[in-house]
Design a protein around this motif. Structure first.
Motif, PDB file in Angstrom:
ATOM      1  N   SER A  82       0.825  -1.210   0.000  1.00 33.05           N
ATOM      2  CA  SER A  82       0.000   0.000   0.000  1.00 33.05           C
ATOM      3  C   SER A  82       0.863   1.265   0.000  1.00 33.05           C
ATOM      4  CB  SER A  82      -0.948   0.014   1.194  1.00 33.05           C
ATOM      5  OG  SER A  82      -0.223   0.127   2.398  1.00 33.05           O
ATOM      6  N   TYR A  83       2.107   1.155   0.450  1.00 30.35           N
ATOM      7  CA  TYR A  83       3.005   2.314   0.455  1.00 30.35           C
ATOM      8  C   TYR A  83       3.460   2.678  -0.956  1.00 30.35           C
ATOM      9  CZ  TYR A  83       3.225   1.773   5.477  1.00 30.35           C
ATOM     10  OH  TYR A  83       2.895   1.675   6.799  1.00 30.35           O
ATOM     11  N   LEU A  84       3.249   1.793  -1.897  1.00 29.69           N
ATOM     12  CA  LEU A  84       3.653   2.075  -3.277  1.00 29.69           C
ATOM     13  C   LEU A  84       2.658   2.990  -3.984  1.00 29.69           C
ATOM     14  CD1 LEU A  84       4.838  -1.509  -4.282  1.00 29.69           C
ATOM     15  CD2 LEU A  84       6.239   0.416  -3.528  1.00 29.69           C
ATOM     16  N   SER A  85       1.504   3.190  -3.385  1.00 29.73           N
ATOM     17  CA  SER A  85       0.482   4.043  -3.997  1.00 29.73           C
ATOM     18  C   SER A  85       0.613   5.475  -3.485  1.00 29.73           C
ATOM     19  CB  SER A  85      -0.919   3.510  -3.675  1.00 29.73           C
ATOM     20  OG  SER A  85      -1.255   3.805  -2.337  1.00 29.73           O
ATOM     21  N   ASP A  86      -0.224   6.351  -4.002  1.00 30.95           N
ATOM     22  CA  ASP A  86      -0.260   7.738  -3.536  1.00 30.95           C
ATOM     23  C   ASP A  86      -1.403   7.974  -2.550  1.00 30.95           C
ATOM     24  OD1 ASP A  86       1.957   8.801  -4.829  1.00 30.95           O
ATOM     25  OD2 ASP A  86       0.857   9.184  -6.669  1.00 30.95           O
ATOM     26  N   LYS A  87      -2.100   6.946  -2.170  1.00 35.53           N
ATOM     27  CA  LYS A  87      -3.240   7.093  -1.269  1.00 35.53           C
ATOM     28  C   LYS A  87      -2.772   7.324   0.165  1.00 35.53           C
ATOM     29  CE  LYS A  87      -6.297   4.252  -4.039  1.00 35.53           C
ATOM     30  NZ  LYS A  87      -7.095   3.034  -4.089  1.00 35.53           N
ATOM     31  N   ALA A  88      -3.370   8.299   0.811  1.00 40.25           N
ATOM     32  CA  ALA A  88      -2.999   8.649   2.185  1.00 40.25           C
ATOM     33  C   ALA A  88      -3.323   7.515   3.161  1.00 40.25           C
ATOM     34  CB  ALA A  88      -3.711   9.924   2.611  1.00 40.25           C
ATOM     35  N   GLU A  89      -4.301   6.703   2.846  1.00 40.63           N
ATOM     36  CA  GLU A  89      -4.678   5.597   3.732  1.00 40.63           C
ATOM     37  C   GLU A  89      -3.518   4.635   3.944  1.00 40.63           C
ATOM     38  OE1 GLU A  89      -6.450   6.377   0.931  1.00 40.63           O
ATOM     39  OE2 GLU A  89      -8.131   7.410   1.868  1.00 40.63           O
ATOM     40  N   GLY A  90      -2.657   4.499   2.942  1.00 38.14           N
ATOM     41  CA  GLY A  90      -1.503   3.606   3.063  1.00 38.14           C
ATOM     42  C   GLY A  90      -0.553   4.038   4.166  1.00 38.14           C
ATOM     43  N   CYS A  91      -0.455   5.335   4.372  1.00 29.99           N
ATOM     44  CA  CYS A  91       0.429   5.851   5.426  1.00 29.99           C
ATOM     45  C   CYS A  91      -0.129   5.561   6.810  1.00 29.99           C
ATOM     46  CB  CYS A  91       0.653   7.349   5.243  1.00 29.99           C
ATOM     47  SG  CYS A  91       1.521   7.754   3.716  1.00 29.99           S
TER      48      CYS A  91
END
Length: 188
Positions: free
Chosen positions: A69-78
């Motif tokens: 999920s850290y590979l995406s730009d979505k804030a939820e991954g952080c």
């Protein structure tokens, strides 16, 4: 003593009268069945076990912690990590939510810089969370602060230019955006 091995050119006697090695050109090559060959085999097995464990643990951690999920730009991954939940909740309440996600402020522009920073941060976050050597009150690193400062200046260049005037390119005369506006991106 003759050798049937194709590599054997010259036999070298040791002080004990045994022939553990033979020469091939300028290289010393271990003879099959000697202690040197057995030692290399054991070293190879040990190295293989350690590499296998490192790859296995890393893969398990990556999947368990939803590292993909850290590979995406979505804030939820952080927010996968519980210590980032406060920052994520603060971002949800901030004015920046409509115009910027985590990567916009916390990674440099460009594909290589972005993923190099994400890899570096991800490694250290994983290390500290796995070992338990992290503070619950998460702090930005000096490098992270520089990246964030540059992001502020990029998006708000007109305002920065008006405040700093003709000296805006001189590092000594730059005011720090995050000194006064530290909670703009993460309302606390």
């Amino acid at each position: 003593m003759s050798m049937s091995n194709a590599y054997c050119a010259i036999e070298k006697k040791t002080e004990f009268g045994k022939s553990p090695n033979y020469l091939r050109g300028d290289e010393r090559v271990a003879m099959p069945g000697t202690n040197v060959t057995k030692l290399r085999r054991v070293q190879g097995i040990i190295l293989g076990v350690f590499l296998g464990l490192a790859i296995g643990v890393s893969t398990y951690t990556f999947v368990y912690a939803r590292g993909y999920s850290y590979l995406s730009d979505k804030a939820e991954g952080c927010a996968n990590c519980h210590v980032m939940q406060e920052q994520y909740d603060g971002w949800l309440k901030s004015s920046h939510r409509a115009v910027a996600a985590c990567n916009d402020c916390h990674t440099p522009p460009g594909l290589v810089g972005k993923y190099a920073t994400k890899a570096r941060n991800g490694f250290w976050h994983s290390y500290y969370f796995t070992t338990g050597w992290f503070e619950d009150n998460i702090q930005i690193t000096p490098r992270g602060r520089e990246i964030t400062e540059e992001a502020c200046r990029k998006c708000h260049q007109e305002i920065v230019g008006a405040i700093e005037g003709s000296h805006s390119g001189v590092a000594e005369s730059q005011t720090s955006c995050t000194r006064c506006h530290s909670s703009v991106g993460h309302m606390h």
